[in-house]
Write a protein that holds these residues in place. Structure first.
Motif, mmCIF file in Angstrom:
data_model
loop_
_atom_site.group_PDB
_atom_site.id
_atom_site.type_symbol
_atom_site.label_atom_id
_atom_site.label_comp_id
_atom_site.label_asym_id
_atom_site.label_seq_id
_atom_site.Cartn_x
_atom_site.Cartn_y
_atom_site.Cartn_z
ATOM 1 N N ALA A 28 0.833 -1.207 0.000
ATOM 2 C CA ALA A 28 0.000 0.000 0.000
ATOM 3 C C ALA A 28 0.866 1.255 0.000
ATOM 4 C CB ALA A 28 -0.925 -0.004 1.210
ATOM 5 N N ILE A 29 1.942 1.242 0.772
ATOM 6 C CA ILE A 29 2.832 2.398 0.823
ATOM 7 C C ILE A 29 3.484 2.619 -0.532
ATOM 8 C CG2 ILE A 29 4.925 3.339 1.865
ATOM 9 C CD1 ILE A 29 4.154 1.644 4.385
ATOM 10 N N GLU A 30 3.991 1.546 -1.122
ATOM 11 C CA GLU A 30 4.651 1.660 -2.426
ATOM 12 C C GLU A 30 3.670 2.043 -3.526
ATOM 13 O OE1 GLU A 30 6.534 -2.143 -2.729
ATOM 14 O OE2 GLU A 30 8.320 -1.466 -1.635
ATOM 15 N N GLY A 31 2.388 1.684 -3.349
ATOM 16 C CA GLY A 31 1.365 2.033 -4.328
ATOM 17 C C GLY A 31 0.820 3.441 -4.165
ATOM 18 N N GLY A 32 1.320 4.191 -3.188
ATOM 19 C CA GLY A 32 0.891 5.569 -2.997
ATOM 20 C C GLY A 32 -0.399 5.708 -2.205
ATOM 21 N N LYS A 33 -0.840 4.646 -1.547
ATOM 22 C CA LYS A 33 -2.078 4.687 -0.773
ATOM 23 C C LYS A 33 -1.884 5.274 0.619
ATOM 24 C CE LYS A 33 -4.364 2.422 -3.930
ATOM 25 N NZ LYS A 33 -5.330 3.101 -4.766
ATOM 26 N N GLY A 50 3.056 12.466 16.392
ATOM 27 C CA GLY A 50 2.705 13.780 15.857
ATOM 28 C C GLY A 50 2.672 13.817 14.338
ATOM 29 N N ASP A 51 3.196 12.786 13.671
ATOM 30 C CA ASP A 51 3.155 12.751 12.206
ATOM 31 C C ASP A 51 1.706 12.620 11.736
ATOM 32 O OD1 ASP A 51 5.869 12.991 11.931
ATOM 33 O OD2 ASP A 51 6.229 10.872 11.527
ATOM 34 N N GLU A 52 1.411 13.246 10.608
ATOM 35 C CA GLU A 52 0.075 13.188 10.015
ATOM 36 C C GLU A 52 0.101 12.242 8.826
ATOM 37 O OE1 GLU A 52 -2.644 14.800 11.195
ATOM 38 O OE2 GLU A 52 -1.415 15.557 12.845
ATOM 39 N N LEU A 53 -0.833 11.284 8.799
ATOM 40 C CA LEU A 53 -0.918 10.301 7.720
ATOM 41 C C LEU A 53 -2.246 10.434 6.992
ATOM 42 C CD1 LEU A 53 0.241 7.064 9.579
ATOM 43 C CD2 LEU A 53 1.633 8.587 8.223
ATOM 44 N N THR A 54 -2.226 10.144 5.700
ATOM 45 C CA THR A 54 -3.438 10.019 4.906
ATOM 46 C C THR A 54 -3.437 8.610 4.346
ATOM 47 O OG1 THR A 54 -3.376 12.359 4.333
ATOM 48 C CG2 THR A 54 -4.750 10.942 2.970
ATOM 49 N N ILE A 55 -4.437 7.827 4.714
ATOM 50 C CA ILE A 55 -4.519 6.428 4.305
ATOM 51 C C ILE A 55 -5.760 6.250 3.444
ATOM 52 C CG2 ILE A 55 -4.723 4.045 5.090
ATOM 53 C CD1 ILE A 55 -3.431 4.983 7.731
ATOM 54 N N THR A 56 -5.557 5.716 2.242
ATOM 55 C CA THR A 56 -6.655 5.455 1.323
ATOM 56 C C THR A 56 -6.851 3.950 1.214
ATOM 57 O OG1 THR A 56 -6.071 7.430 0.066
ATOM 58 C CG2 THR A 56 -7.526 5.853 -1.010
ATOM 59 N N ARG A 57 -8.058 3.504 1.560
ATOM 60 C CA ARG A 57 -8.406 2.085 1.441
ATOM 61 C C ARG A 57 -9.747 2.000 0.725
ATOM 62 N NH1 ARG A 57 -8.080 -0.888 7.016
ATOM 63 N NH2 ARG A 57 -9.591 0.707 7.479
ATOM 64 N N ASP A 59 -12.716 3.116 -1.190
ATOM 65 C CA ASP A 59 -13.318 4.436 -1.371
ATOM 66 C C ASP A 59 -13.060 5.356 -0.189
ATOM 67 O OD1 ASP A 59 -14.371 3.671 -3.799
ATOM 68 O OD2 ASP A 59 -16.254 2.977 -2.946
ATOM 69 N N ASP A 60 -12.572 4.815 0.915
ATOM 70 C CA ASP A 60 -12.367 5.600 2.127
ATOM 71 C C ASP A 60 -10.980 6.223 2.173
ATOM 72 O OD1 ASP A 60 -14.863 5.065 3.103
ATOM 73 O OD2 ASP A 60 -14.229 3.379 4.335
ATOM 74 N N GLN A 61 -10.934 7.461 2.633
ATOM 75 C CA GLN A 61 -9.669 8.149 2.859
ATOM 76 C C GLN A 61 -9.699 8.688 4.278
ATOM 77 O OE1 GLN A 61 -8.583 11.084 -0.037
ATOM 78 N NE2 GLN A 61 -7.064 11.999 1.284
ATOM 79 N N MET A 62 -8.701 8.287 5.074
ATOM 80 C CA MET A 62 -8.635 8.693 6.478
ATOM 81 C C MET A 62 -7.451 9.629 6.689
ATOM 82 S SD MET A 62 -9.213 5.014 8.327
ATOM 83 C CE MET A 62 -9.247 5.711 9.962
ATOM 84 N N ASP A 63 -7.684 10.702 7.414
ATOM 85 C CA ASP A 63 -6.613 11.603 7.839
ATOM 86 C C ASP A 63 -6.409 11.351 9.327
ATOM 87 O OD1 ASP A 63 -6.494 12.740 5.305
ATOM 88 O OD2 ASP A 63 -8.050 14.197 5.796
ATOM 89 N N GLN A 90 -13.595 12.131 9.759
ATOM 90 C CA GLN A 90 -14.727 11.302 10.180
ATOM 91 C C GLN A 90 -16.017 11.778 9.525
ATOM 92 O OE1 GLN A 90 -14.620 11.572 14.444
ATOM 93 N NE2 GLN A 90 -13.226 9.827 14.650
ATOM 94 N N ALA A 91 -16.225 13.098 9.495
ATOM 95 C CA ALA A 91 -17.439 13.648 8.887
ATOM 96 C C ALA A 91 -17.467 13.363 7.385
ATOM 97 C CB ALA A 91 -17.517 15.150 9.139
ATOM 98 N N ARG A 92 -16.334 13.528 6.716
ATOM 99 C CA ARG A 92 -16.252 13.275 5.272
ATOM 100 C C ARG A 92 -16.543 11.803 4.957
ATOM 101 N NH1 ARG A 92 -11.129 14.507 4.332
ATOM 102 N NH2 ARG A 92 -10.490 12.334 4.395
ATOM 103 N N ARG A 93 -15.962 10.900 5.753
ATOM 104 C CA ARG A 93 -16.188 9.468 5.517
ATOM 105 C C ARG A 93 -17.651 9.094 5.759
ATOM 106 N NH1 ARG A 93 -13.511 5.124 7.710
ATOM 107 N NH2 ARG A 93 -13.588 5.994 9.775
ATOM 108 N N ALA A 94 -18.279 9.679 6.781
ATOM 109 C CA ALA A 94 -19.686 9.399 7.056
ATOM 110 C C ALA A 94 -20.571 9.898 5.914
ATOM 111 C CB ALA A 94 -20.113 10.043 8.373
ATOM 112 N N GLN A 95 -20.252 11.077 5.390
ATOM 113 C CA GLN A 95 -21.029 11.634 4.285
ATOM 114 C C GLN A 95 -20.877 10.782 3.025
ATOM 115 O OE1 GLN A 95 -19.777 15.523 3.020
ATOM 116 N NE2 GLN A 95 -21.638 15.907 1.878
ATOM 117 N N GLU A 96 -19.654 10.350 2.714
ATOM 118 C CA GLU A 96 -19.425 9.509 1.547
ATOM 119 C C GLU A 96 -20.115 8.152 1.691
ATOM 120 O OE1 GLU A 96 -15.190 9.428 1.256
ATOM 121 O OE2 GLU A 96 -15.081 11.421 0.347
#
Length: 137
Positions: A28-33, A50-57, A59-63, A90-96
């Protein structure tokens, strides 16, 4: 929790139960997810609290923000202590999720298998699509 204050990104994703295996986390990391601070990362990248991650799995994208470090996979309650998802995420994922649920209800499934007329119409549609793509040129 890790005493050194740092851990590898692929190990942390596995320990935090985002992926079932380290190999899946690495893929997933190598695939840019998985992005760290908005940039692509390598599986061996050192992760700190303290690092900020964006994980895409799917249709869901988590910050998420890294709250704790661990190199050992524990139970789900311990894994949830390693990160905190932002309220906007969380709000964005619930709406999607709600939009996907509503779009399922808008789809009207066919009553059964296509008959001879429907099959011919599908065949014409497919052949027109192939000609429009430029396969014949």
């Amino acid at each position: 929790m890790s005493d050194a204050g740092t851990t590898r990104l692929d190990r942390w994703l596995w320990a935090a139960r985002f992926y079932r295996t380290r190999a899946q986390a690495k893929q997933a990391i190598e695939g840019g997810k998985v992005r760290v601070a908005g940039a692509r990362a390598k599986p061996s990248r050192i992760l700190r609290i303290g690092d900020e991650l964006t994980i895409t799995r799917g249709d869901d994208q988590m910050d998420i923000g890294v709250v704790g470090l661990s190199e050992h996979r524990g139970g789900a309650p311990q894994a949830q202590l390693l990160y905190a998802e932002s309220a906007a995420s969380q709000a964005r994922r619930a709406q999607e999720k709600e939009q996907r649920r509503l779009s399922k209800h808008a789809f009207i499934a066919p009553s059964g298998r296509p008959d001879k007329r429907d099959r011919r119409a599908l065949s014409r549609l497919k052949s027109q699509g192939a000609a429009a793509d430029g396969d014949g040129a």
